[in-house]
Design an enzyme around this catalytic site. Structure first.
Site, mmCIF file in Angstrom:
data_model
loop_
_atom_site.group_PDB
_atom_site.id
_atom_site.type_symbol
_atom_site.label_atom_id
_atom_site.label_comp_id
_atom_site.label_asym_id
_atom_site.label_seq_id
_atom_site.Cartn_x
_atom_site.Cartn_y
_atom_site.Cartn_z
ATOM 1 N N GLY A 15 -2.906 3.286 -6.581
ATOM 2 C CA GLY A 15 -1.565 3.076 -7.136
ATOM 3 C C GLY A 15 -1.136 4.087 -8.183
ATOM 4 C CB SER A 16 -2.343 7.423 -9.285
ATOM 5 O OG SER A 16 -2.228 8.224 -8.140
ATOM 6 C CG ASN A 17 1.724 9.019 -5.850
ATOM 7 O OD1 ASN A 17 2.389 9.971 -6.230
ATOM 8 N ND2 ASN A 17 0.562 9.154 -5.225
ATOM 9 C CE LYS A 68 0.141 -2.433 16.597
ATOM 10 N NZ LYS A 68 0.874 -2.395 17.841
ATOM 11 C CG MET A 95 -4.159 3.673 3.424
ATOM 12 S SD MET A 95 -3.756 5.433 3.439
ATOM 13 C CE MET A 95 -5.026 6.015 4.551
ATOM 14 C CG ASN A 112 4.576 8.597 3.365
ATOM 15 O OD1 ASN A 112 3.947 7.881 2.573
ATOM 16 N ND2 ASN A 112 3.960 9.397 4.227
ATOM 17 C CG HIS A 114 1.148 13.875 4.203
ATOM 18 N ND1 HIS A 114 0.300 12.949 4.781
ATOM 19 C CD2 HIS A 114 0.656 15.095 4.527
ATOM 20 C CE1 HIS A 114 -0.660 13.595 5.427
ATOM 21 N NE2 HIS A 114 -0.465 14.887 5.289
HETATM 22 C C1 GRF Z 1 -1.572 9.890 -2.185
HETATM 23 O O1 GRF Z 1 -2.406 11.028 -2.256
HETATM 24 C C2 GRF Z 1 -0.523 10.041 -1.139
HETATM 25 O O2 GRF Z 1 -0.199 11.349 -0.855
HETATM 26 C C3 GRF Z 1 -1.128 9.404 0.066
HETATM 27 O O3 GRF Z 1 -1.921 8.363 -0.447
HETATM 28 C C4 GRF Z 1 -2.351 8.657 -1.762
HETATM 29 C C5 GRF Z 1 -2.052 7.466 -2.622
HETATM 30 O O4 GRF Z 1 -2.627 7.571 -3.896
HETATM 31 N N1 GRF Z 1 -0.100 8.987 0.981
HETATM 32 P P1 GRF Z 1 -2.285 6.511 -5.028
HETATM 33 O O5 GRF Z 1 -2.691 5.141 -4.506
HETATM 34 O O6 GRF Z 1 -0.824 6.599 -5.308
HETATM 35 O O7 GRF Z 1 -3.117 6.928 -6.188
#
Ligand code: GRF
Length: 208
Positions: A15-17, A68, A95, A112, A114
């Site tokens: 969840g860092s994003n 899915k 995922m 999304n 990536h």
């Molecule tokens: C990220 O590297 C993103 O590019 C990919 O999954 C990862 C998620 O990381 N789709 P986080 O859970 O947000 O740390």
């Protein structure tokens, strides 16, 4: 003043994003409300982080498939997102592939991130693919989700240099730093400029 669209965040990992998006909201760099965080993994860090930050969050079972959501799960995801008034869905390490009804309901409103410069290295462990290939630059890509895997129209990209000393872990960490900068910028752009999609091309006009 810009309106505040409601976003729903879906994630399966640490969840860092999501944390970066939340910080951007708090600091006024992203004009949006995070209305709901959903995970398909009960013990995922993203739910723990959401709880710490006081965000509404829920685990929703994905059903029997590995990659899915089954039809019933997809409906339940949609119901929860719509029930929370979500207008945009932001994937942060989710995922599973979203298809059919989900993409019809949120047409061009699923974003999304990536960890590579698409169209290079779609799919899993993109940082490792980049390292194995020997590229000198990789990066991250924010794109709209379509029916394919990592194929949708590109909103924003950032490059990351690859060094000779890199391991998969060190490169992934550097790409993640870039993600944390780029994702809030790209989501702000998607939400607050008129995105024009023509085939693969995505251009942004300032909203009037
Ligand atoms: C990220 O590297 C993103 O590019 C990919 O999954 C990862 C998620 O990381 N789709 P986080 O859970 O947000 O740390």
């Amino acid at each position: 003043m810009l309106s505040r669209p409601k976003i729903g965040i879906l994630g399966s990992g640490k969840g860092s994003n999501m944390v970066a998006l939340h910080q951007a909201v708090q600091e006024g760099r992203l004009d949006a409300d995070i209305a709901l965080v959903i995970s398909d993994v009960q013990e995922a860090g993203i739910l723990e982080q959401a709880s710490k930050m006081g965000l509404k969050h829920i685990y929703l079972a994905p059903g029997p498939y590995r990659t899915k959501l089954d039809e019933q799960a997809e409906l339940s995801y949609l119901q929860h997102l719509q029930g929370a008034g979500v207008q945009w869905v932001v994937l942060a390490g989710f995922m599973r592939i979203l298809k059919g009804e989900f993409l019809r309901v949120f047409h061009h409103r699923v974003i999304n991130i990536h960890p590579s410069l698409l169209p290079s290295f779609p799919g899993l462990e993109a940082w490792k693919q980049a390292l194995d290939y020997g590229v000198k630059f990789t990066g991250c890509t924010v794109h709209l989700v379509d029916q394919g895997i990592d194929t949708g129209p590109i909103i924003m990209q950032q490059t990351v240099p690859v060094s000779e000393e890199d391991t998969p872990q060190s490169l992934h960490a550097r790409i993640q730093q870039a993600e944390h900068e780029t994702y809030p910028l790209a989501v702000q752009k998607a939400l607050h400029s008129q995105l024009k999609i023509q085939g693969r091309l995505c251009t942004a006009e300032e909203a009037g």
